[in-house]
Design a protein around this motif. Structure first.
Motif, mmCIF file in Angstrom:
data_model
loop_
_atom_site.group_PDB
_atom_site.id
_atom_site.type_symbol
_atom_site.label_atom_id
_atom_site.label_comp_id
_atom_site.label_asym_id
_atom_site.label_seq_id
_atom_site.Cartn_x
_atom_site.Cartn_y
_atom_site.Cartn_z
ATOM 1 N N VAL A 157 43.955 -44.738 40.060
ATOM 2 C CA VAL A 157 44.987 -43.871 39.488
ATOM 3 C C VAL A 157 45.831 -44.705 38.532
ATOM 4 C CG1 VAL A 157 46.983 -42.409 39.983
ATOM 5 C CG2 VAL A 157 45.036 -42.444 41.561
ATOM 6 N N SER A 158 45.858 -44.322 37.272
ATOM 7 C CA SER A 158 46.610 -45.095 36.279
ATOM 8 C C SER A 158 47.071 -44.200 35.152
ATOM 9 C CB SER A 158 45.744 -46.228 35.719
ATOM 10 O OG SER A 158 46.452 -46.947 34.721
ATOM 11 N N ALA A 159 48.341 -44.316 34.790
ATOM 12 C CA ALA A 159 48.879 -43.587 33.639
ATOM 13 C C ALA A 159 48.711 -44.407 32.364
ATOM 14 C CB ALA A 159 50.347 -43.260 33.868
ATOM 15 N N SER A 160 48.996 -45.695 32.444
ATOM 16 C CA SER A 160 48.967 -46.548 31.251
ATOM 17 C C SER A 160 47.571 -47.051 30.907
ATOM 18 C CB SER A 160 49.884 -47.754 31.464
ATOM 19 O OG SER A 160 49.335 -48.620 32.463
ATOM 20 N N LEU A 161 46.667 -47.066 31.890
ATOM 21 C CA LEU A 161 45.314 -47.636 31.727
ATOM 22 C C LEU A 161 45.382 -49.120 31.368
ATOM 23 C CD1 LEU A 161 43.358 -44.789 29.877
ATOM 24 C CD2 LEU A 161 44.120 -44.951 32.234
ATOM 25 N N ASP A 162 46.446 -49.775 31.814
ATOM 26 C CA ASP A 162 46.609 -51.215 31.567
ATOM 27 C C ASP A 162 45.792 -51.980 32.607
ATOM 28 O OD1 ASP A 162 47.418 -53.720 30.786
ATOM 29 O OD2 ASP A 162 49.398 -53.583 31.742
ATOM 30 N N GLY A 182 46.291 -39.103 33.057
ATOM 31 C CA GLY A 182 46.855 -37.894 32.499
ATOM 32 C C GLY A 182 46.302 -37.575 31.118
ATOM 33 N N ALA A 183 46.553 -36.352 30.668
ATOM 34 C CA ALA A 183 46.034 -35.908 29.370
ATOM 35 C C ALA A 183 46.637 -36.693 28.216
ATOM 36 C CB ALA A 183 46.309 -34.417 29.198
ATOM 37 N N ALA A 184 47.822 -37.281 28.414
ATOM 38 C CA ALA A 184 48.488 -38.018 27.348
ATOM 39 C C ALA A 184 48.138 -39.506 27.350
ATOM 40 C CB ALA A 184 50.004 -37.831 27.461
ATOM 41 N N ALA A 185 47.145 -39.901 28.107
ATOM 42 C CA ALA A 185 46.745 -41.317 28.139
ATOM 43 C C ALA A 185 46.311 -41.768 26.744
ATOM 44 C CB ALA A 185 45.613 -41.513 29.134
ATOM 45 N N ALA A 186 46.561 -43.051 26.430
ATOM 46 C CA ALA A 186 46.237 -43.588 25.111
ATOM 47 C C ALA A 186 44.743 -43.448 24.827
ATOM 48 C CB ALA A 186 46.652 -45.049 25.030
ATOM 49 N N PRO A 187 44.366 -42.788 23.741
ATOM 50 C CA PRO A 187 42.946 -42.571 23.443
ATOM 51 C C PRO A 187 42.141 -43.858 23.340
ATOM 52 C CG PRO A 187 44.315 -41.158 22.075
ATOM 53 C CD PRO A 187 45.240 -42.104 22.768
#
Length: 294
Positions: A157-162, A182-187
Motif C-alpha cells: 500500500v503506497s500513495a507516493s510510490l517512493d 490512488g488514482a492521483a499517483a504520479a504517472p
C-alpha cells in the motif's frame, strides 16, 4: 510450556456474560486448558503429565484456518498479524524482530502459508527489508487443493510510490507483487512499477488508498484470504474503515519503555471496536491470541 486455551462456541457459552456465574465460568475455563501434547478432550488438570513439544504446522494451520466459504462463494476475510510488548511497543529500534520469538515466527509462517495475499504498508517494506513470500513444501498440497498460488502475493500500500523497484520484492517474486495506490499517483512512478513487473491496482480516488476499496479490489482478483502485516499506520486505517475481521496478536513478555509505536496508529476511532477472543496459545511466556470482530 506450550499450551492451548481453546475458545469455541461451546466454551464461550459458559462465560460469565452468558451465565451470570463468574465462578462456574472460571472453573470451566480452567478445565479447558490443553497443552499441545495432550489428546483432544484431555485436560491438563485431570490427565497425565503433558508432553512439552513443538506444535506441528498442521496443528497451527488448523488453529488459524480461515472461515469456510459461504454457499454463495468465498467472501474476503481480512486478518492482521502483529506483535506487541507488555508495555505496548510494536517495535524496538524500528523493527519488530527484536520482540519476536521462534514460535512467533512459526505462526507468522503459518499465517502466510494460509493466505492468498499479504498486505503491507510501504514504510514497513522499507524498514523491515521485505522480500517476496516464498513457497513452502509444507503448505504446497493444501494450497494446490485450495486453488491458491504456491506462495501468497504481496500487496504493498503506497500513495507516493517512493519504493525501490529493483528490490527482489518487486523484481524477482514467485508471484507478481501488487501495488495498491490512488488514482492521483504520479504517472512516472506507476510506469516504473509496471516496467518492473509490478501489478498496479488503483484503490482510491486521490493520492491515498481506500481500505474498503483495496479489500474489494483484491477480492476481485480472486484473493479473498487476506493477511495484513502492518505497519501500525496501515492497521489503524483498516480499523477505522471497519474492514478488519480478525487480529492475530503476539504479546511478548518484554518491557521496552521508550516511545515506540503501538500496533495501530492514526486518529482515534469514535467508539472502540469490540473483538472477541477466538483462541489463545502460550509458549515461554509469549501469548498468541486470535480475536474476531463481534
Amino acid at each position: 510450556m506450550r499450551r492451548l486455551f481453546p475458545v469455541t462456541e461451546e466454551t464461550a457459552a459458559r462465560t460469565p456474560e452468558a451465565t451470570g456465574d463468574a465462578k462456574a465460568a472460571g472453573d470451566a475455563k480452567a478445565a479447558e486448558v490443553r497443552t499441545s501434547g495432550e489428546s483432544e478432550g484431555l485436560s491438563a488438570a485431570g490427565g497425565p503429565d503433558p508432553v512439552d513439544r513443538e506444535w506441528s504446522l498442521d496443528e497451527l494451520a488448523a488453529a488459524y484456518a480461515y472461515p469456510e466459504p459461504a454457499p454463495g462463494g468465498r467472501e474476503p476475510w481480512l486478518r492482521a498479524n502483529m506483535v506487541s510488548t507488555l508495555d505496548g511497543a510494536a517495535q524496538h529500534g524500528g523493527r519488530s524482530q527484536p520482540i519476536s520469538s521462534d514460535a512467533d515466527m512459526r505462526i507468522f509462517g503459518t499465517l502466510r502459508g494460509l493466505a492468498d495475499v499479504v498486505i503491507v504498508g510501504a514504510e514497513t517494506v522499507r524498514q523491515e527489508g521485505y522480500r517476496p513470500a516464498r513457497a513452502r513444501e509444507a503448505f504446497a498440497q493444501a494450497r494446490r487443493a485450495a486453488g491458491q498460488t504456491p506462495a501468497p502475493a504481496v500487496a504493498v500500500v503506497s500513495a507516493s510510490l517512493d519504493l525501490d523497484f529493483s528490490l527482489p520484492l518487486f523484481s524477482a517474486p514467485s508471484v507478481p507483487t501488487i501495488l495498491l495506490t490512488g488514482a492521483a499517483a504520479a504517472p512516472d512512478r506507476v510506469a516504473t512499477a509496471e516496467k518492473a513487473g509490478v501489478r498496479v491496482v488503483v484503490a482510491g480516488d486521490g493520492m491515498g488508498v481506500d481500505p474498503a476499496r483495496a479489500v474489494r479490489a483484491l477480492a476481485d482478483l480472486g484473493l479473498t484470504r487476506l493477511l495484513s502485516e502492518g505497519g501500525p499506520r496501515l492497521l489503524g486505517q483498516l480499523i477505522a474503515a471497519e474492514v478488519l475481521d480478525e487480529l492475530c496478536l503476539t504479546v511478548a513478555p518484554m518491557l521496552t519503555a521508550g516511545d515506540a509505536q503501538r500496533i495501530a496508529g492514526g486518529p482515534s476511532v469514535p467508539v472502540p471496536k469490540r473483538f472477541a477472543l477466538a483462541s489463545l496459545l502460550e509458549e515461554a511466556g509469549f501469548l498468541f491470541g486470535r480475536y474476531r470482530r463481534t
